[in-house]
Enzyme design. Sequence first.
Site, mmCIF file in Angstrom:
data_model
loop_
_atom_site.group_PDB
_atom_site.id
_atom_site.type_symbol
_atom_site.label_atom_id
_atom_site.label_comp_id
_atom_site.label_asym_id
_atom_site.label_seq_id
_atom_site.Cartn_x
_atom_site.Cartn_y
_atom_site.Cartn_z
ATOM 1 N N LYS A 60 0.810 -1.088 0.152
ATOM 2 C CA LYS A 60 -0.204 0.054 0.195
ATOM 3 C C LYS A 60 0.873 1.179 0.181
ATOM 4 O O LYS A 60 0.343 2.291 -0.626
ATOM 5 C CB LYS A 60 -1.114 0.229 1.352
ATOM 6 C CG LYS A 60 -2.026 -0.903 1.049
ATOM 7 C CD LYS A 60 -3.108 -0.756 1.927
ATOM 8 C CE LYS A 60 -4.435 -1.449 1.549
ATOM 9 N NZ LYS A 60 -5.520 -1.043 2.485
ATOM 10 N N LYS B 174 -4.435 -8.967 -7.061
ATOM 11 C CA LYS B 174 -5.799 -9.104 -6.359
ATOM 12 C C LYS B 174 -6.721 -7.938 -6.787
ATOM 13 O O LYS B 174 -6.312 -6.729 -6.794
ATOM 14 C CB LYS B 174 -5.718 -9.200 -4.891
ATOM 15 C CG LYS B 174 -5.901 -8.034 -4.192
ATOM 16 C CD LYS B 174 -6.103 -8.142 -2.646
ATOM 17 C CE LYS B 174 -6.281 -6.776 -1.994
ATOM 18 N NZ LYS B 174 -7.530 -6.543 -1.883
ATOM 19 N N LYS C 115 -10.075 -2.303 -4.055
ATOM 20 C CA LYS C 115 -10.800 -1.086 -4.102
ATOM 21 C C LYS C 115 -9.882 0.037 -4.421
ATOM 22 O O LYS C 115 -10.316 0.725 -5.390
ATOM 23 C CB LYS C 115 -11.199 -0.686 -2.716
ATOM 24 C CG LYS C 115 -12.535 -1.583 -2.150
ATOM 25 C CD LYS C 115 -13.078 -0.756 -0.930
ATOM 26 C CE LYS C 115 -13.838 -1.601 0.009
ATOM 27 N NZ LYS C 115 -13.059 -2.058 0.781
#
Length: 337
Positions: free
Chosen positions: A116, A199, A202
């Site tokens: 992230k 993956k 969002k």
Amino acid sequence: MASDSPRALSGIQPTAGSFHLGNYLGAIRQYVALQETHDAFYMVVDLHAITVPQDPVELRANTRLAAAQLLAAGLDPERCTLFIQSHVPEHAQLGWVMNCMTGFGEASRMTQFKDKSAKQGADRATVGLFTYPILQVADILLYQADAVPVGEDQRQHIELTRDLAERFNTRYGPTFTIPAPHIVREVAKIYDLQDPSAKMSKSAASPKGLVNLLDDPKVSAKKFRSAVTDTDTVIRYDEKEKPGVSNLLTIHSALTGTGIPELEERYEGKGYGALKTDLADIFVEWVTPFHERTREYLGDPETLDSVLAKGAEKARAVAAETLAAAYDRLGLVPAKH
Ligand code: ATP
Ligand code: MG
């Protein structure tokens, strides 16, 4: 489920307006199933969402929208406890305690943080993003959860939760239940339709391969029809050699309940176009009533807020008891007797 049943706990972030198909198949469907067997606590984790920048107006709307989607997906407030994380201040309080139990090196090994922070540029990543797995530890331990339904990407965080619970129990005496991840292998990682090595997320770099549940079904149908496969034509499940096709077979199987070997047989000699078109139709048929139910819950904000208020009250009773036990074991002086 009765309160003497095993406990389940999970949370989902309001980081976007809509949940995606990976959230639903990997996590939310398991939330729904565990209501039958567990004393289940589910929350919209708004405190996790603010580890990355959020517009306040959007965050507030997305948090309610997340709750509406969870209800539309089948969570029943009579059979589970649904609440908003920030309504239960014990999360932040036990989160601090858990920060003080975690080694810096241990936290640095969390791959979700690496992924992230790389996405937004390491310089912009916050300390909150770095420590979010530790807040997640507190989320789980507060409810003495036995089972944590999550996707594969969360496995490492559940391992950390187990380690910290054991560490605390060893140092200060038995306080926390050691939780286990509840990961359904077949659907634990749904991949992006355009990049079957990533993956579905969002916060995907591009929306092209992301199937949002609340998008116009026509848009999603098109995404299925233009999903990346390979230059071969054979429809066969093979994660390594045929990740795109395998992902489509997984989704088809999960939405229809048909086994993958049976699907391979059904599509023998038919080519990718048939599989993609069928899957587009199956998805649209499944998602249309989901839209209607979400709209209904959103259209009645009083009921929604009352469900969440009742949920927070029930959650707080459990969380306060655990926090008090943890504070006591640590040697903190109680505020009142
Ligand atoms: P973000 O990119 O903001 O982290 P997300 O898509 O990962 O969003 P979360 O709210 O972090 O969504 O995760 C909610 C639940 O959905 C978690 O249990 C997570 O493991 C699961 N999940 C997320 N993506 C997938 C996926 N592609 N396949 C299966 N499960 C998934
Ligand atoms: Mg995530």
